[in-house]
Design an enzyme around this catalytic site. Structure first.
Site, PDB file in Angstrom:
ATOM      1  N   HIS A 188     -47.823 -55.978  30.125  1.00 30.57           N
ATOM      2  CA  HIS A 188     -46.926 -54.822  30.148  1.00 30.57           C
ATOM      3  C   HIS A 188     -47.508 -53.698  31.003  1.00 30.57           C
ATOM      4  O   HIS A 188     -46.789 -53.002  31.719  1.00 30.57           O
ATOM      5  CB  HIS A 188     -46.708 -54.294  28.726  1.00 30.57           C
ATOM      6  CG  HIS A 188     -45.743 -55.102  27.929  1.00 30.57           C
ATOM      7  ND1 HIS A 188     -45.890 -55.314  26.587  1.00 30.57           N
ATOM      8  CD2 HIS A 188     -44.612 -55.755  28.275  1.00 30.57           C
ATOM      9  CE1 HIS A 188     -44.887 -56.057  26.142  1.00 30.57           C
ATOM     10  NE2 HIS A 188     -44.109 -56.338  27.152  1.00 30.57           N
ATOM     11  N   ASP A 439     -46.003 -68.972  36.070  1.00 28.91           N
ATOM     12  CA  ASP A 439     -46.282 -70.245  35.405  1.00 28.91           C
ATOM     13  C   ASP A 439     -46.955 -71.247  36.327  1.00 28.91           C
ATOM     14  O   ASP A 439     -47.806 -72.032  35.893  1.00 28.91           O
ATOM     15  CB  ASP A 439     -44.999 -70.840  34.828  1.00 28.91           C
ATOM     16  CG  ASP A 439     -44.724 -70.356  33.408  1.00 28.91           C
ATOM     17  OD1 ASP A 439     -45.698 -70.137  32.661  1.00 28.91           O
ATOM     18  OD2 ASP A 439     -43.552 -70.188  33.046  1.00 28.91           O
ATOM     19  N   ARG A 449     -51.921 -67.363  31.102  1.00 30.65           N
ATOM     20  CA  ARG A 449     -51.694 -66.171  31.920  1.00 30.65           C
ATOM     21  C   ARG A 449     -51.715 -64.884  31.120  1.00 30.65           C
ATOM     22  O   ARG A 449     -51.689 -63.793  31.702  1.00 30.65           O
ATOM     23  CB  ARG A 449     -50.375 -66.291  32.697  1.00 30.65           C
ATOM     24  CG  ARG A 449     -49.111 -66.400  31.866  1.00 30.65           C
ATOM     25  CD  ARG A 449     -47.944 -66.745  32.799  1.00 30.65           C
ATOM     26  NE  ARG A 449     -46.690 -66.961  32.109  1.00 30.65           N
ATOM     27  CZ  ARG A 449     -45.737 -66.050  32.024  1.00 30.65           C
ATOM     28  NH1 ARG A 449     -45.906 -64.859  32.543  1.00 30.65           N
ATOM     29  NH2 ARG A 449     -44.597 -66.326  31.419  1.00 30.65           N
ATOM     30  N   CYS A 486     -39.772 -66.032  42.842  1.00 31.83           N
ATOM     31  CA  CYS A 486     -39.246 -65.018  41.912  1.00 31.83           C
ATOM     32  C   CYS A 486     -40.280 -64.587  40.874  1.00 31.83           C
ATOM     33  O   CYS A 486     -39.947 -63.903  39.921  1.00 31.83           O
ATOM     34  CB  CYS A 486     -37.989 -65.529  41.207  1.00 31.83           C
ATOM     35  SG  CYS A 486     -38.260 -66.977  40.163  1.00 31.83           S
TER      36      CYS A 486
END
Length: 554
Positions: A188, A439, A449, A486
């Site tokens: 975050h 990923d 991750r 993406c």
């Protein structure tokens, strides 16, 4: 300590120079083990509930005042604060005689242990849980909220880790950079720092050696924090960085290299509201519509009609432009109640993404029906749809057949290394690829991750990851089919140039990251991108790769 440096993982580029300000420590609950008398327990439960509601309301109020990702994460934290699971556990402890402060701490610790075992995004939510614990305990003890100080002059904010509530309300005019001892490239902290447009370094393990008030220079590209640097040199770097930021603020698309080669920059969105906001930016369309984020709290599967209405809002926001819809990427770190799978010891390697169709018959087909309906209702002539977590050619073939039966353009995410290694075979079945670098990096490097201890391994600059991307893009060129990116890597301006040099045809990212990428692409030629890609992919490690890219691309 003059010129001493501390190194971490740079996740948001830029320079900042200011004194260090550490977050306020968490409150220490009373050590007393006195048992709450039975006739006082009802009142103690009421005191606990009032403190929880106060904390949750503060989160919700901040969410209402925030925008974009900050609003989303604050809203999610407010919901977590009000979660009945952990509060029921605390109330049981209070009813057995434990004081509210101790019950809060013990109940949260139970859930932290559970979340850490689940791994992935659930493990990252332990930071949020601990933040809730600290704020509730502070409220019970009548203390100020722990966390971020309120500076009156510019600072570099340092912390072991930062919860969404800490980062979401920051003023970038005063907090010039974020540095954490823990955290990873997709935390975050990194995501919100990117939204705020301030440099960010995570996983700086020696950060605790830097005292409050120390003047530091933060380099968000290299991940280096320099203590007590030469003031004039540091200020010159910051001023040059400020000129670049002004250039970014005034940038208008479409993106193209210095020699005029166009690069499609798209937005990542999670619902119609985000799409509407993205449509006002320089985004040329949507490269990733995360449909699962619409349904994280849905206890039952929405009807085809209800799903179509939600998807239609995104199509409507980008009418006539490219919109790529990803089917439910649920499971593991994004549990969706109606599409869950039984408990797994290692959910990141379990039944998630397209695999949920194995245990939820008709789930994928109903979602495709809804996407088809939304496309027809909004006059979309070509709806792009991609499946996550595809690992075999047979899976790609079956998904493509279902899409084509509904006049949808089929594609798949490249997240599992098997797809990159057999890219030609997969592209014989589908019409496009979209590389999910988060990923793909995790699975290539065998590293969670969300683990701050493994941040260096989960860096998308890892040469092995770049070589897999190159294999994928080259297969796309041979097949004449588009290959986009993406993942978070697309939002890194230097890495974006490398990706284009590797043959990637489009980049999709958070809307606010688009101008910085556009500016950087405009400073280099396509030949520079290709030469940089060739050399960077041959690097020994991610640190060398970054430094070489900075040298070659400026």
């Amino acid at each position: 300590m003059e010129h001493q440096t501390v190194r971490g993982t740079g996740v948001v580029a830029g320079y900042a120079y200011a004194p260090v300000a550490w977050t306020r420590p968490a409150p220490v609950p009373p050590a007393s083990a006195a048992v709450v008398a039975e006739d006082a327990r009802e009142a103690e439960v009421a005191r606990f509930k009032a403190a929880v509601e106060t904390v949750a309301t503060r989160f919700a109020d901040r969410a209402s005042a925030a925008t974009g990702v900050a609003a989303e994460v604050l809203g999610a934290t407010a919901a977590l604060a009000r979660d009945r699971g952990w509060s029921r556990a605390a109330i049981r402890l209070i009813n057995s005689g434990t004081a509210a402060e101790g019950a809060t701490t013990a109940a949260i610790e139970q859930f932290v242990a559970q979340f850490e075992k689940l791994g992935g995004l659930m493990a990252e939510r332990t930071t949020d849980l601990k933040d809730i614990r600290n704020r509730v305990v502070a409220e019970l003890m009548g203390l100020p909220e722990p966390g971020v100080p309120q500076p009156t002059s510019p600072v570099i904010l340092c912390a072991d880790d930062l919860a969404p509530a800490d980062t979401a309300g920051l003023d970038p005019a005063l907090v010039r950079a974020l540095v954490t001892r823990l955290g990873g490239p997709t935390s975050h902290t990194a995501i919100i720092a990117r939204q705020l447009g301030i440099p960010c370094i995570v996983a700086a393990s020696s950060l605790d050696t830097v005292p409050e008030g120390t003047q530091v220079l933060v380099d968000g590209t290299s991940g280096i924090i320099t203590l007590n640097p030469d003031p004039a040199s540091a200020q010159a770097l910051v001023e040059e960085d400020a000129r670049l930021r002004e250039e970014i603020r005034s940038w208008t698309g479409p993106a193209k290299t210095a020699d005029g080669v166009g690069v499609q920059l798209l937005a990542n969105v999670q619902d119609g509201k985000a799409a509407a906001k993205a449509s006002e930016s320089e985004a040329e369309g949507v490269g990733l519509f995360r449909t699962e984020l619409c349904f994280l709290s849905a206890q039952t599967e929405p009807s085809v009609e209800e799903q179509a209405r939600i998807y239609g809002e995104v199509f409507s926001a980008f009418r006539g432009k490219k919109v790529v819809v990803r089917t439910l990427d649920a499971g593991s770190d994004k549990p969706v109640p109606f599409a869950n799978h039984e408990h797994e010891e290692n959910p990141a390697l379990g039944v998630r993404g397209i695999r949920l169709g194995w245990t939820n018959p008709g789930l994928v087909e109903r979602q495709l029906d809804a996407i088809q309906m939304a496309a027809e209702d909004n006059g979309v002539s070509e709806a792009w749809v991609m499946a996550p977590m595809v690992a075999t050619v047979d899976e790609a073939y079956e998904f493509a057949q279902k899409c084509r039966a509904r006049d949808l353009k089929p594609g798949i995410m490249v997240e599992v290394p098997s797809v990159a290694l057999l890219a030609d075979q997969f592209l014989a079945e589908v019409d496009f690829f979209s590389i999910g670098t988060n990923d793909l990096t995790q699975y290539t490097m065998a590293a969670d991750r969300m683990s701050s201890h493994l941040a260096m391994l989960t860096d998308p600059w890892q040469p092995a990851v770049l070589r897999l991307i190159a294999l994928t893009a080259q297969a796309g060129e041979r097949a004449g089919k588009p290959v986009g990116v993406c993942g978070e890597a697309a939002a890194d301006p230097l890495l974006a140039c490398v990706l284009v040099g590797l043959g990637v045809t489009s980049l999709s990212m958070a809307t606010n990251a688009i101008p910085a990428v556009g500016v950087q692409l405009g400073k280099v030629t396509i030949d520079q991108c290709r030469e940089a890609a060739l050399q960077v992919a041959a690097s020994r490690n991610s640190r060398d790769a970054k430094e070489l890219a900075a040298e070659l691309l400026g």
